[in-house]
Write an enzyme that holds these catalytic residues in place. Structure first.
Site, PDB file in Angstrom:
ATOM      1  N   LEU A  59       0.861  -1.174   0.000  1.00 46.82           N
ATOM      2  CA  LEU A  59       0.000   0.000   0.000  1.00 46.82           C
ATOM      3  C   LEU A  59       0.902   1.230   0.000  1.00 46.82           C
ATOM      4  CD1 LEU A  59      -2.725  -0.854   2.703  1.00 46.82           C
ATOM      5  CD2 LEU A  59      -2.969  -0.977   0.216  1.00 46.82           C
ATOM      6  N   ASP A  60       0.453   2.284  -0.658  1.00 47.46           N
ATOM      7  CA  ASP A  60       1.214   3.533  -0.624  1.00 47.46           C
ATOM      8  C   ASP A  60       1.397   3.978   0.820  1.00 47.46           C
ATOM      9  OD1 ASP A  60       1.159   3.542  -3.375  1.00 47.46           O
ATOM     10  OD2 ASP A  60      -0.512   4.954  -3.523  1.00 47.46           O
ATOM     11  N   LYS A  61       2.475   4.699   1.061  1.00 50.34           N
ATOM     12  CA  LYS A  61       2.789   5.162   2.414  1.00 50.34           C
ATOM     13  C   LYS A  61       1.614   5.873   3.067  1.00 50.34           C
ATOM     14  CE  LYS A  61       5.958   8.156   5.007  1.00 50.34           C
ATOM     15  NZ  LYS A  61       7.084   9.128   4.919  1.00 50.34           N
ATOM     16  N   THR A  63      -1.573   5.691   2.310  1.00 52.24           N
ATOM     17  CA  THR A  63      -2.834   4.953   2.256  1.00 52.24           C
ATOM     18  C   THR A  63      -2.956   4.086   3.499  1.00 52.24           C
ATOM     19  OG1 THR A  63      -2.798   4.872  -0.172  1.00 52.24           O
ATOM     20  CG2 THR A  63      -4.215   3.282   0.955  1.00 52.24           C
TER      21      THR A  63
END
Length: 249
Positions: A59-61, A63
């Site tokens: 997951l993106d940082k 998110t």
């Protein structure tokens, strides 16, 4: 399924001999940063607890939400194949700008890395890989919409780029939307900041949350699905929008 905690901020939603499922807080990396191992990341935190851990997806940082790691090579191989074959049910909640003409739909736009801006993606009709995102509008507010999103493929930044491409970027996305924060004064009419005080944002990170993750568990021989509750900042923002900016349909 019992929920436990091993960090004040990182919640274990579920674990067994093969997998551990977490509710990742925004601001925490999935894997170590290339330039600084000192930055907190789930891989190092889990490795310290379990010894060996295997990354299945990311997951993106900024998110938040549900993310799964494998505890052994067998589970890692099985889950990696499922993600590769898109045989995983992923559901996100996204707060986007504006109102979508079609309240349910599919975004089918090919994506590739953006060479001009390293670490980002772009729509690329010539060389991009096919990328599909399904969505359904859950609620509409004066300037925003809360959308249930199901990415059928797993490209980097897929949801963010797809909604930007159709003219409705995430409400907060400094890379693809140009917005870094939302304040209560923007939502609540006649709201005034007290003298000599600086207003704090309701939310100042991606308005994207990985809500659900489901797949067939190879050892249990059954479908399993996990859900990560909304973090306080996202929940507070939605609550204020419902109170002060709800659009009646």
């Amino acid at each position: 399924m019992k929920t436990t905690e091993f960090s004040p901020e990182i919640e274990i939603i579920y674990e067994d001999e093969d997998i551990v499922v977490l509710n990742k807080p925004a601001g925490v990396l999935t894997i170590p940063d290339r330039f600084s191992r000192a930055i907190p990341n789930l891989y190092d935190i889990l490795s310290e607890k379990y010894g060996k851990i295997f990354v299945v997806h990311r997951l993106d940082k900024e998110t938040s939400g549900v993310i799964c790691f494998a505890k052994n090579e067998e589970a890692h191989a099985n889950l990696s194949e499922k993600f590769e074959e898109h045989d995983v049910n992923k559901v996100y909640l996204a707060l986007i700008t504006g109102h979508l003409r079609n309240k349910e739909g599919r975004i089918d736009l090919p994506l590739s890395e953006n060479e001009k801006v390293p670490g980002t993606m772009k729509v690329d009709y010539e060389n991009g890989k096919r990328s599909i995102t399904e969505y359904r509008v859950l609620e509409e507010f004066e300037n925003y919409s809360l959308v249930e999103v199901r990415p059928l493929t797993g490209r980097m930044h897929q949801i963010r780029v797809h909604f930007k491409a159709i003219g409705h970027p995430l409400a907060i996305d400094s890379v693809y939307g140009g917005r870094e924060e939302i304040f209560l004064s923007e939502i609540k009419k006649k709201y005034k900041v007290k003298e000599n005080e600086t207003e704090r944002p309701l939310m100042n990170r991606l308005t994207l949350h990985a809500l659900k993750l489901g797949f067939f568990h190879f050892r249990k021989k059954e479908y399993v699905e996990f859900e990560a509750k909304l973090p306080k900042d996202f929940e507070s923002l939605i609550r204020q929008l419902r109170k002060h900016s709800k659009v009646e349909t």
